[in-house]
Design an enzyme around this catalytic site. Structure first.
Site, PDB file in Angstrom:
ATOM      1  N   CYS A   1       3.738   4.914  -3.841  1.00  0.00           N
ATOM      2  CA  CYS A   1       3.725   3.873  -4.956  1.00  0.00           C
ATOM      3  C   CYS A   1       4.630   4.092  -6.142  1.00  0.00           C
ATOM      4  O   CYS A   1       4.771   5.701  -6.351  1.00  0.00           O
ATOM      5  CB  CYS A   1       2.483   3.493  -5.622  1.00  0.00           C
ATOM      6  SG  CYS A   1       2.339   2.369  -6.844  1.00  0.00           S
TER       7      CYS A   1
ATOM      8  N   HIS B   1      -0.345  -4.384  -0.402  1.00  0.00           N
ATOM      9  CA  HIS B   1      -0.097  -3.488  -1.487  1.00  0.00           C
ATOM     10  C   HIS B   1       0.489  -4.139  -2.635  1.00  0.00           C
ATOM     11  O   HIS B   1      -0.345  -3.695  -3.938  1.00  0.00           O
ATOM     12  CB  HIS B   1       1.056  -2.470  -1.285  1.00  0.00           C
ATOM     13  CG  HIS B   1       1.386  -1.189  -1.928  1.00  0.00           C
ATOM     14  ND1 HIS B   1       1.126   0.183  -1.761  1.00  0.00           N
ATOM     15  CD2 HIS B   1       1.937  -1.189  -3.446  1.00  0.00           C
ATOM     16  CE1 HIS B   1       1.542   0.736  -2.901  1.00  0.00           C
ATOM     17  NE2 HIS B   1       1.941  -0.147  -3.889  1.00  0.00           N
ATOM     18  N   GLU B   2       1.128  -5.187  -2.782  1.00  0.00           N
ATOM     19  CA  GLU B   2       1.730  -5.646  -3.980  1.00  0.00           C
ATOM     20  C   GLU B   2       0.761  -6.563  -4.633  1.00  0.00           C
ATOM     21  O   GLU B   2       0.599  -6.534  -5.838  1.00  0.00           O
ATOM     22  CB  GLU B   2       3.011  -6.465  -3.958  1.00  0.00           C
ATOM     23  CG  GLU B   2       4.215  -5.720  -3.237  1.00  0.00           C
ATOM     24  CD  GLU B   2       4.422  -4.340  -3.977  1.00  0.00           C
ATOM     25  OE1 GLU B   2       4.219  -4.116  -4.977  1.00  0.00           O
ATOM     26  OE2 GLU B   2       4.847  -3.522  -3.377  1.00  0.00           O
TER      27      GLU B   2
ATOM     28  N   HIS C   1      -1.691  -4.641  -6.549  1.00  0.00           N
ATOM     29  CA  HIS C   1      -1.254  -4.607  -8.079  1.00  0.00           C
ATOM     30  C   HIS C   1      -1.712  -5.572  -8.972  1.00  0.00           C
ATOM     31  O   HIS C   1      -2.012  -5.340 -10.121  1.00  0.00           O
ATOM     32  CB  HIS C   1       0.212  -4.125  -8.115  1.00  0.00           C
ATOM     33  CG  HIS C   1       0.299  -2.712  -7.728  1.00  0.00           C
ATOM     34  ND1 HIS C   1      -0.030  -1.800  -8.325  1.00  0.00           N
ATOM     35  CD2 HIS C   1       1.585  -2.384  -6.764  1.00  0.00           C
ATOM     36  CE1 HIS C   1       0.736  -0.574  -7.849  1.00  0.00           C
ATOM     37  NE2 HIS C   1       1.482  -1.189  -6.710  1.00  0.00           N
TER      38      HIS C   1
HETATM   39  C1  SB7 Z   1       4.277   1.726   1.203  1.00  0.00           C
HETATM   40  C2  SB7 Z   1       4.806   1.681   0.283  1.00  0.00           C
HETATM   41  C3  SB7 Z   1       4.730   0.201  -0.604  1.00  0.00           C
HETATM   42  C4  SB7 Z   1       3.756  -0.690   0.115  1.00  0.00           C
HETATM   43  C5  SB7 Z   1       3.260  -0.257   1.312  1.00  0.00           C
HETATM   44  C6  SB7 Z   1       3.371   1.030   1.780  1.00  0.00           C
HETATM   45  C7  SB7 Z   1       5.414  -0.081  -1.879  1.00  0.00           C
HETATM   46  C8  SB7 Z   1       5.955   1.090  -2.692  1.00  0.00           C
HETATM   47  C9  SB7 Z   1       6.275   0.522  -4.072  1.00  0.00           C
HETATM   48  N1  SB7 Z   1       5.492  -0.019  -4.809  1.00  0.00           N
HETATM   49  O1  SB7 Z   1       5.041   0.818  -5.646  1.00  0.00           O
HETATM   50  C10 SB7 Z   1       5.458  -1.276  -5.063  1.00  0.00           C
HETATM   51  O2  SB7 Z   1       4.129  -1.754  -5.682  1.00  0.00           O
HETATM   52 NI    NI Z   2       2.743   0.233  -5.727  1.00  0.00          NI
END
Ligand code: SB7
Ligand code: NI
Length: 182
Positions: A109, A152-153, A156
């Protein structure tokens, strides 16, 4: 232009808040935020720009990560010869598979400077309802890696960090019937 100094780091309370919904049709201010976020992610993937400004490469970004507690996110990457590029407002997972999936290399992240090892099980398939940057409703079906990134987003926007999903007793525990994504 957004830079790494603008990325809020783990421990900041904004990353643990539930972001507020934005108004539709969107305010100019929220459109601008989404544009800045997408430019940052594109820049982070451009070798020359990333080196010049010391940007860590990312495939997505959520507004709380730049200190804005609103339901705004971007994702931008190529996968299986397909471009996944979205600027979304008020996204909601309206349905998902029972099956889970996780990345064999775990997740990282932009708001977390350390490497945190372990599998991050998520839904293998999701359907997301949201509004695009023009305020038009969109319905997006994703599976595999793109589904993982989107979750993942969206996490957040709900104050959830990727490592919250890692099994505390056994970080590499594999849930039954989970799909491994290399
Ligand atoms: C690995 C990386 C991400 C999502 C899923 C697996 C995004 C990394 C960038 N971020 O921190 C976005 O929130
Ligand atoms: Ni992230």
């Amino acid at each position: 232009m957004l830079l790494m100094k603008d990325i809020v780091r783990d421990g900041h309370p904004v990353l643990r808040e539930k972001a507020t919904e934005v108004t539709i049709p969107p305010l100019k201010e929220d459109v601008k935020t989404l544009e800045n976020m997408l430019t940052f992610i594109k820049n982070s993937q451009d070798e020359e720009i990333a080196e010049k400004y010391n940007l860590r490469s990312g495939v997505g970004l959520a507004a709380p990560q730049i200190g804005i507690s609103k339901q705004l996110l971007v994702v931008h990457f190529e996968y299986d010869d397909q471009l996944y590029s979205y600027q979304l407002m008020n996204p909601k997972i309206i349905s998902h598979s029972v099956q889970k999936a996780f990345l064999s290399g775990g997740e990282g992240c932009l708001s977390v400077d350390e490497v945190i090892e372990g599998y991050v099980p998520r839904y293998a398939k999701i359907t997301v309802k949201a509004f695009d940057i023009n305020g038009n409703p969109v319905k997006i079906r994703l599976k595999g890696y793109p589904a993982i990134v989107m979750q993942h987003e969206i996490d957040h926007l709900n104050g959830i960090m990727f490592y919250d999903h890692i099994n505390k007793e056994d970080p590499f525990y594999i849930p039954e019937n989970a799909k491994i994504i290399e």
